[in-house]
Design a protein around this motif. Structure first.
Motif, PDB file in Angstrom:
ATOM      1  N   ILE A 176      76.754  12.341  34.376  1.00 14.69           N
ATOM      2  CA  ILE A 176      76.439  11.067  34.104  1.00 14.69           C
ATOM      3  C   ILE A 176      74.888  11.238  33.938  1.00 14.69           C
ATOM      4  N   VAL A 177      74.107  11.696  35.081  1.00 14.75           N
ATOM      5  CA  VAL A 177      72.732  11.333  35.148  1.00 14.75           C
ATOM      6  C   VAL A 177      72.012  12.638  34.395  1.00 14.75           C
ATOM      7  N   GLU A 178      72.481  13.946  34.506  1.00 15.49           N
ATOM      8  CA  GLU A 178      71.650  14.837  33.982  1.00 15.49           C
ATOM      9  C   GLU A 178      72.076  15.344  32.655  1.00 15.49           C
ATOM     10  N   ALA A 179      73.401  15.053  32.391  1.00 19.25           N
ATOM     11  CA  ALA A 179      74.011  15.683  30.929  1.00 19.25           C
ATOM     12  C   ALA A 179      74.226  14.500  30.070  1.00 19.25           C
ATOM     13  N   GLY A 180      74.233  13.183  30.457  1.00 18.34           N
ATOM     14  CA  GLY A 180      74.127  12.169  29.522  1.00 18.34           C
ATOM     15  C   GLY A 180      75.828  11.731  29.241  1.00 18.34           C
ATOM     16  N   TYR A 181      76.869  12.155  30.132  1.00 18.18           N
ATOM     17  CA  TYR A 181      78.170  11.830  29.859  1.00 18.18           C
ATOM     18  C   TYR A 181      78.195  10.254  30.194  1.00 18.18           C
ATOM     19  N   ARG A 182      78.992   9.747  29.350  1.00 21.13           N
ATOM     20  CA  ARG A 182      79.145   8.112  29.677  1.00 21.13           C
ATOM     21  C   ARG A 182      80.690   7.804  29.734  1.00 21.13           C
ATOM     22  N   HIS A 183      81.507   9.016  30.150  1.00 19.29           N
ATOM     23  CA  HIS A 183      83.071   8.804  30.092  1.00 19.29           C
ATOM     24  C   HIS A 183      83.404   9.887  31.144  1.00 19.29           C
ATOM     25  N   ASP A 190      88.097   9.090  45.398  1.00 17.49           N
ATOM     26  CA  ASP A 190      86.848   8.761  46.224  1.00 17.49           C
ATOM     27  C   ASP A 190      85.761   9.528  45.898  1.00 17.49           C
ATOM     28  N   GLU A 191      85.845  10.903  45.554  1.00 18.06           N
ATOM     29  CA  GLU A 191      84.643  11.556  45.254  1.00 18.06           C
ATOM     30  C   GLU A 191      84.367  11.147  43.897  1.00 18.06           C
ATOM     31  N   VAL A 192      85.094  11.010  43.068  1.00 24.92           N
ATOM     32  CA  VAL A 192      84.580  10.415  41.579  1.00 24.92           C
ATOM     33  C   VAL A 192      83.874   8.914  41.672  1.00 24.92           C
ATOM     34  N   GLY A 193      84.493   8.243  42.542  1.00 30.63           N
ATOM     35  CA  GLY A 193      83.805   6.868  43.000  1.00 30.63           C
ATOM     36  C   GLY A 193      82.424   7.077  43.234  1.00 30.63           C
ATOM     37  N   HIS A 194      82.210   8.157  44.537  1.00 30.78           N
ATOM     38  CA  HIS A 194      80.838   8.307  44.991  1.00 30.78           C
ATOM     39  C   HIS A 194      79.885   8.813  43.982  1.00 30.78           C
ATOM     40  N   GLY A 195      80.508   9.761  42.998  1.00 32.47           N
ATOM     41  CA  GLY A 195      79.482  10.395  42.041  1.00 32.47           C
ATOM     42  C   GLY A 195      79.017   9.118  40.924  1.00 32.47           C
ATOM     43  N   ILE A 196      80.106   8.132  40.744  1.00 30.45           N
ATOM     44  CA  ILE A 196      79.741   7.089  39.865  1.00 30.45           C
ATOM     45  C   ILE A 196      78.751   6.142  40.463  1.00 30.45           C
ATOM     46  N   LYS A 197      79.037   5.734  41.503  1.00 35.24           N
ATOM     47  CA  LYS A 197      77.962   5.136  42.500  1.00 35.24           C
ATOM     48  C   LYS A 197      76.603   5.546  42.474  1.00 35.24           C
ATOM     49  N   ALA A 198      76.406   6.674  42.795  1.00 35.68           N
ATOM     50  CA  ALA A 198      75.147   7.518  42.797  1.00 35.68           C
ATOM     51  C   ALA A 198      74.471   7.277  41.344  1.00 35.68           C
ATOM     52  N   ALA A 199      75.274   7.760  40.490  1.00 33.92           N
ATOM     53  CA  ALA A 199      74.645   7.598  38.977  1.00 33.92           C
ATOM     54  C   ALA A 199      74.212   6.014  38.831  1.00 33.92           C
ATOM     55  N   ILE A 200      75.001   5.065  39.321  1.00 38.75           N
ATOM     56  CA  ILE A 200      74.522   3.763  38.898  1.00 38.75           C
ATOM     57  C   ILE A 200      73.307   3.265  39.905  1.00 38.75           C
ATOM     58  N   HIS A 201      73.118   3.987  41.206  1.00 39.19           N
ATOM     59  CA  HIS A 201      72.145   3.747  41.885  1.00 39.19           C
ATOM     60  C   HIS A 201      70.910   4.632  41.194  1.00 39.19           C
ATOM     61  N   ALA A 202      70.954   5.493  40.286  1.00 38.55           N
ATOM     62  CA  ALA A 202      70.148   6.067  39.903  1.00 38.55           C
ATOM     63  C   ALA A 202      69.684   5.588  38.431  1.00 38.55           C
ATOM     64  N   GLY A 203      70.451   4.609  38.179  1.00 34.40           N
ATOM     65  CA  GLY A 203      69.788   3.625  36.923  1.00 34.40           C
ATOM     66  C   GLY A 203      70.890   3.344  35.947  1.00 34.40           C
ATOM     67  N   VAL A 204      72.013   3.860  35.837  1.00 30.85           N
ATOM     68  CA  VAL A 204      72.748   3.992  34.748  1.00 30.85           C
ATOM     69  C   VAL A 204      73.681   2.715  35.022  1.00 30.85           C
TER      70      VAL A 204
END
Ligand code: NDP
Ligand code: 1BO
Length: 319
Positions: free
Chosen positions: A45-52, A63-77
């Protein structure tokens, strides 16, 4: 038809419009058998531009996917810029279990809605069923009851779209007969080694969008080194992985390649500023050897006690 949008970094992203009017980004990150889904999702999401992002309760990585999404949202997405898919597993194919299963998925993903919720396979399994299933562990399910519960999730704004995976034309027609909210998406195995044309046509006829899973042939089929794919990649100065992903999009399907490696995650989405020329596209379409990678045998076939005694039973004897 794919639509082009430009993301905030100025990159082109293709998406398809679903029956509901919502957009599905043409490329998502697959997460089946992912080893470090948190980092892969964040990188995607953050480095490669995926949105899906495509996941499922059965993958055991929500759980891990959720943490990744949360971190991406925290990074501004923005959450609203993301398209998150998950799937209802076969244990939960009964009307009283649909909503609790979705709530567990939302909880694991730390989300308050899904963009897309899919029936993972159209067969009910008993809790803890063996692989392959023992006698009595696999059965049909209450189609109308389960689909009504899926529709209620849309009405209650817990999911934006609903759909199915691993269907046949026969099963699709059965669902269309009872659906009050149409399935927006059908997710199916599709790659040059299993083009699955019959289902692609049936979905197109009914305006149901198709997401192609295992676009690289999964771990089991080496399409990366297929001579036709290698030739086209060499000619276009692209990688075989990029040619396979681009081929899926040019067929009008979204697709969800999986990788644990950041370089490949980045490589697999660089497919929006070029096309496979028609003759090369056709050469890939003409690859003769056609075989499913994921035929469902291990999951659903019980040779002595049915109701699915062979792989052809799983697929309603359709080719
Ligand atoms: P893919 O076709 O995406 O292939 C994944 C394999 O390709 C992995 O071994 C990966 O290795 C490797 N790979 C990734 N990128 C490259 C590259 N650029 N060059 C060479 N090799 C590469 O297989 P999947 O079966 O995982 O399908 C994709 C997703 O589809 C799944 O993850 C899942 O989300 C979904 N799916 C849905 C199903 C359903 O029933 N609805 C069934 C199956 C899949 P590495 O990770 O080491 O990079
Ligand atoms: C067992 C699940 C297959 C991949 O979706």
């Amino acid at each position: 038809m794919a639509q082009i949008t430009i993301d905030p970094q100025g990159e082109k992203i293709e998406s398809f419009v679903l029956l509901s009017g919502h957009k599905i980004p043409a490329i998502g990150l697959g997460t089946w058998r992912a080893h470090n889904a948190r980092d892969s999702v964040y990188t995607a999401i953050v480095e490669a531009g995926y949105r899906h992002v495509d996941t499922a309760a059965e993958y055991g990585v929500q759980d891990e996917v959720g943490h990744g999404i949360k971190a991406a949202i925290h990074a501004g997405v923005e959450r609203s810029a993301l398209f998150v898919t998950s799937k209802l597993w076969c244990y939960d194919l009964s009307l009283e279990r649909v909503r609790p299963a979705l709530m567990k998925t939302l909880n694991e993903l730390q989300l308050d809605y899904l963009d897309l919720y899919l029936i993972h396979w159209p067969f009910r399994l008993k809790d803890g069923a063996s692989r392959p299933p023992k006698a009595g562990e696999v059965s049909d399910f209450d189609w109308e009851g389960v689909w009504r519960e899926m529709e209620k999730l849309v009405k209650d704004k817990l999911v934006r779209d609903i759909g199915v995976c691993n269907f046949t034309v026969k099963k699709l027609n059965k669902l269309l007969d009872i659906a009050q909210i149409m399935p927006s998406v059908c997710q199916m195995e599709m790659h040059p080694g299993w083009r699955n044309e019959k289902m692609l046509e049936a979905c197109k006829k009914n305006n149901i969008h198709v997401t192609a899973y295992s676009p690289l042939g999964s771990r089991e089929v080496d399409l990366i080194h297929h001579p036709v794919v290698e030739r086209v990649a060499g000619k276009l100065n692209k990688t075989p992985g990029q040619v396979l992903v681009r081929w899926a999009i040019q067929r009008g399907t979204s697709t969800i390649p999986k990788s644990d490696h950041s370089e490949r995650i980045k490589e697999n989405i660089k497919v929006f500023s070029w096309e496979i020329p028609e003759l090369d596209f056709q050469a890939i379409c003409d690859i003769p050897d056609q075989m499913r990678v994921l035929d469902g045998e291990e999951l659903f076939v019980n040779k002595s006690d049915g109701p699915y005694k062979s792989v052809t039973d799983i697929w309603d004897h359709e080719i």
